[in-house]
Scaffold this active site. Structure first.
Site, mmCIF file in Angstrom:
data_model
loop_
_atom_site.group_PDB
_atom_site.id
_atom_site.type_symbol
_atom_site.label_atom_id
_atom_site.label_comp_id
_atom_site.label_asym_id
_atom_site.label_seq_id
_atom_site.Cartn_x
_atom_site.Cartn_y
_atom_site.Cartn_z
ATOM 1 N N HIS A 44 0.846 -1.181 0.000
ATOM 2 C CA HIS A 44 0.000 0.000 0.000
ATOM 3 C C HIS A 44 0.888 1.239 0.000
ATOM 4 O O HIS A 44 2.096 1.169 0.229
ATOM 5 C CB HIS A 44 -0.932 -0.015 1.206
ATOM 6 C CG HIS A 44 -2.071 -0.968 1.067
ATOM 7 N ND1 HIS A 44 -3.122 -1.008 1.957
ATOM 8 C CD2 HIS A 44 -2.339 -1.917 0.135
ATOM 9 C CE1 HIS A 44 -3.993 -1.938 1.577
ATOM 10 N NE2 HIS A 44 -3.520 -2.510 0.470
ATOM 11 N N CYS A 68 -5.864 1.915 6.150
ATOM 12 C CA CYS A 68 -6.647 0.760 6.604
ATOM 13 C C CYS A 68 -6.147 0.309 7.971
ATOM 14 O O CYS A 68 -4.987 0.508 8.345
ATOM 15 C CB CYS A 68 -6.549 -0.378 5.591
ATOM 16 S SG CYS A 68 -4.873 -1.040 5.362
ATOM 17 N N GLU A 87 1.298 3.802 1.982
ATOM 18 C CA GLU A 87 2.021 4.109 3.220
ATOM 19 C C GLU A 87 3.215 3.170 3.394
ATOM 20 O O GLU A 87 4.316 3.596 3.780
ATOM 21 C CB GLU A 87 1.088 3.980 4.425
ATOM 22 C CG GLU A 87 -0.134 4.891 4.362
ATOM 23 C CD GLU A 87 -1.345 4.229 3.706
ATOM 24 O OE1 GLU A 87 -2.468 4.585 4.069
ATOM 25 O OE2 GLU A 87 -1.141 3.355 2.821
#
Length: 373
Positions: A54, A82, A56
Site C-alpha cells: 500500500h 486501513c 504508506e
C-alpha cells in the site's frame, strides 16, 4: 479547517503520485502517500498494483532504502489508512512502527471495513490526525471507488469512434479500423482502466472483437471482464470472445435452451440472465447492479449504437468519449445524435487531438485525471 499552502502542496503531490497506480490496482482505490520531515519530502509511495505494498508501506520502505529516518515525520495520505488485515497488514501499524507523529488525510474511506477505523486507531495511539486537505481533488481521482462504495454500481463510460459526420460504420465495406494509431493507444489505455468492457451482440457479429488490453507493456495490467448484451442469444459460437482463455460474460433475457447448452460447453464463458424492461430489452440498471455485486467499479461501453442508446435512455452514462476521424463513410450507419448527447445534461469539456482524430469529451461530474485516458 484552514490549510496552509505547504499542506496543499504536499497533498497535491500525494495525489499526483497516486495516479501511477491507475489501471493496476482495481478494485482497490488509487492512494498516494508523502512523508515530510523538517519541511522537506523524504519519501513517496503509492499503491502500485493489486497485491503490492500500500502507499504508506511503500513510502516507508522507500525511505529506508534511501537511509532516511521516518521517526517524527508527517504523512500526507490521499485516503484513510486501513486498520485491518487484507492482502497486506494494516497500514496504521506501519505508520506507528515508522514513528510517524502526524497524519494528514485527504478523504475518509467509505468502505465499511475501513470507515473511521484507521483514524480512530491513529488517534488512540496519540497520533495527531487532520482530515480533509484537498478532499475534493482526491474524491475526483477516486470517483469510481467512492461511487461503488456508495451506490454499489460501476461508473459508465461510453466510447465511440465516428467519421467526420458522426457515423459509426460503413456498410459498403467489411468491418475495419479507421482510427489513428494514437487513438488506438488511448483506447487500450482506457480499457486497462476499466473493470469491464460491454458490447452488444451486433458488434460481436459485425466486428468479431477480442476486447482485451494490448498496445501496453506492463506486467501488472489486468484485462477487464468482457460482457456481451445478447438478449436472444444470437452470438456466433465461433466468436473470438468465446474461444480463448479469457472470461466472457454473456448477458441474456430470453430463453434458448439449445444455445444455452452450447455456450455452457465453452471454456471461460459465463451466462447471466437479466430481467427485461417494458420494451423487451435487457434492463440496464439491473445489469449494473449485478456487475456492482461482482465488484466492478468502471464499465466501458464500446458498441454499438443500440446498446449505447439503451443506457443513454436510462440516463446511466457518466462519461462520453467520441473519437471523430476526418474520413467520410460512403454508406454510413448512424451513431448517436448530438441532441441525444446534449439531453443527458453532461458537461462538455475541451476537445483533445490524437493525430488527426478529435476526441470530444463529456462527463457527469468531474474528469478522473488530466491524462485520462
Amino acid at each position: 479547517m484552514d490549510w496552509s499552502e505547504r499542506d496543499i502542496v504536499f497533498m497535491q503531490r500525494a495525489i499526483e503520485v497516486a495516479e501511477r497506480g491507475r489501471g493496476k490496482v482495481h478494485p482497490n482505490p488509487l492512494v498516494g502517500c508523502i512523508l515530510v520531515k523538517d519541511g522537506e519530502i523524504i519519501s513517496e509511495g503509492w499503491h502500485d498494483h493489486l497485491g503490492g505494498l500500500h502507499a504508506e508501506q511503500m513510502a516507508i520502505a522507500n525511505a529506508e532504502k534511501k537511509g532516511k529516518i521516518t521517526n517524527g515525520s508527517i504523512a500526507y495520505i490521499t485516503l484513510e489508512p486501513c486498520n485491518h488485515f487484507g492482502r497486506t497488514p494494516p497500514c496504521t501499524e506501519a505508520l506507528l512502527w515508522a514513528g510517524i507523529n502526524e497524519v494528514v488525510i485527504a478523504h475518509i474511506d467509505p468502505n465499511p471495513t475501513v470507515k473511521g477505523g484507521g483514524i480512530k486507531a491513529l488517534k488512540d495511539a496519540k497520533i495527531d490526525v487532520r482530515l480533509g486537505c484537498c478532499e475534493s481533488e482526491a474524491a475526483i481521482q477516486m470517483q469510481s471507488f467512492l461511487n461503488w462504495c456508495n451506490k454499489k454500481i460501476p461508473l459508465v463510460t461510453l466510447k465511440m469512434a465516428t467519421d467526420c459526420d458522426g457515423y459509426i460504420d460503413d456498410k459498403s465495406k467489411e468491418s475495419q479500423r479507421f482510427s489513428s494509431e494514437a487513438t488506438l493507444d488511448a483506447v487500450h489505455k482506457l480499457r486497462s482502466y476499466s473493470d469491464g468492457i460491454l458490447v452488444g451482440v451486433n458488434t460481436v457479429i459485425r466486428d468479431n472483437p477480442l476486447l482485451n488490453v494490448r498496445r501496453i507493456n506492463n506486467e501488472h495490467i489486468k484485462h477487464p471482464l468482457r460482457i456481451v448484451m445478447d438478449g436472444n442469444l444470437r452470438i456466433p459460437l465461433g466468436s473470438k470472445l468465446l474461444n480463448d482463455e479469457m472470461p466472457t460474460l454473456v448477458v441474456y433475457s430470453n430463453e434458448n435452451k439449445e444455445k444455452i447448452q452450447q455456450l455452457k460447453r465453452k471454456n471461460k464463458v459465463e451466462l447471466l440472465k437479466i430481467k427485461k424492461s417494458e420494451d423487451g430489452k435487457i434492463e440496464p440498471i439491473e445489469l449494473l447492479k449485478e456487475l456492482g455485486e461482482r465488484g466492478l467499479q468502471e464499465l466501458l461501453i464500446e458498441g454499438g449504437t443500440n446498446t449505447a442508446r439503451h443506457f443513454l435512455e436510462s440516463n446511466l452514462i457518466d462519461r462520453i468519449l467520441m473519437f471523430r476521424s476526418p474520413i467520410s463513410f460512403k454508406d454510413p450507419v448512424k451513431g448517436l445524435t448530438g441532441q441525444e448527447i446534449v439531453g443527458l445534461g453532461l458537461e462538455r469539456l475541451t476537445d483533445l487531438y490524437y493525430e488527426d482524430d478529435c476526441l470530444e469529451r463529456w462527463c457527469r461530474n468531474s474528469w478522473p485525471a488530466e491524462k485520462w485516458p
